[in-house]
Design an enzyme around this catalytic site. Sequence first.
Site, mmCIF file in Angstrom:
data_model
loop_
_atom_site.group_PDB
_atom_site.id
_atom_site.type_symbol
_atom_site.label_atom_id
_atom_site.label_comp_id
_atom_site.label_asym_id
_atom_site.label_seq_id
_atom_site.Cartn_x
_atom_site.Cartn_y
_atom_site.Cartn_z
ATOM 1 N N SER A 25 84.158 35.952 44.649
ATOM 2 C CA SER A 25 84.388 35.988 43.212
ATOM 3 C C SER A 25 83.103 35.956 42.396
ATOM 4 O O SER A 25 81.998 35.880 42.922
ATOM 5 C CB SER A 25 85.299 34.843 42.760
ATOM 6 O OG SER A 25 84.625 33.607 42.886
ATOM 7 N N THR A 57 85.109 42.517 42.589
ATOM 8 C CA THR A 57 85.467 41.152 42.938
ATOM 9 C C THR A 57 86.492 40.682 41.909
ATOM 10 O O THR A 57 87.042 41.495 41.167
ATOM 11 C CB THR A 57 84.216 40.243 43.007
ATOM 12 O OG1 THR A 57 84.589 38.975 43.566
ATOM 13 C CG2 THR A 57 83.532 40.051 41.677
ATOM 14 N N TYR A 58 86.751 39.392 41.866
ATOM 15 C CA TYR A 58 87.671 38.845 40.873
ATOM 16 C C TYR A 58 86.979 37.687 40.161
ATOM 17 O O TYR A 58 86.002 37.119 40.646
ATOM 18 C CB TYR A 58 88.982 38.382 41.522
ATOM 19 C CG TYR A 58 88.794 37.280 42.534
ATOM 20 C CD1 TYR A 58 88.896 35.942 42.161
ATOM 21 C CD2 TYR A 58 88.484 37.575 43.859
ATOM 22 C CE1 TYR A 58 88.703 34.929 43.085
ATOM 23 C CE2 TYR A 58 88.296 36.572 44.791
ATOM 24 C CZ TYR A 58 88.405 35.260 44.397
ATOM 25 O OH TYR A 58 88.205 34.263 45.314
ATOM 26 N N GLY A 71 80.290 34.053 47.524
ATOM 27 C CA GLY A 71 80.713 34.698 48.764
ATOM 28 C C GLY A 71 79.870 35.920 49.085
ATOM 29 O O GLY A 71 78.662 35.947 48.845
ATOM 30 N N ALA A 72 80.518 36.950 49.623
ATOM 31 C CA ALA A 72 79.804 38.168 50.028
ATOM 32 C C ALA A 72 79.062 38.810 48.860
ATOM 33 O O ALA A 72 77.969 39.367 49.035
ATOM 34 C CB ALA A 72 80.784 39.158 50.639
#
EC number: 4.1.1.11
Length: 114
Positions: A25, A57-58, A71-72
């Site tokens: 995110s 993403t969100y 994250g990623a």
Amino acid sequence: MRRWLLKSKLHRARVTGTEKDYEGSISIDAALLSEADIAVGEQVQVVNVTNGERFETYTIEGESRQMELNGAAARLAETGDVIIVISYGLYVKDEQPEPTVLLLDEENRISERE
């Protein structure tokens, strides 16, 4: 027929941090999310102006002036990078909504509304 059109844009935001050990995110200042009409959990496209990366993403609600990749996505930017956060809406063919475009300053404050 329906079309995906620009709904909201946070232009020239600055990455305030990265957190690789997180689910994913982008954490965005809650006030900016509200002003830009971007919902928590909404899918967004992030364009890194500094290095040319583009990814989806969100959103999650962040602290004041926060723009943190998790994250990623955290591997695709560094603190200080300039990014654009874009959300799209699905509209009927003849609908031409006026998008919300917020230009941000170096501290992720709104400097101009387009």
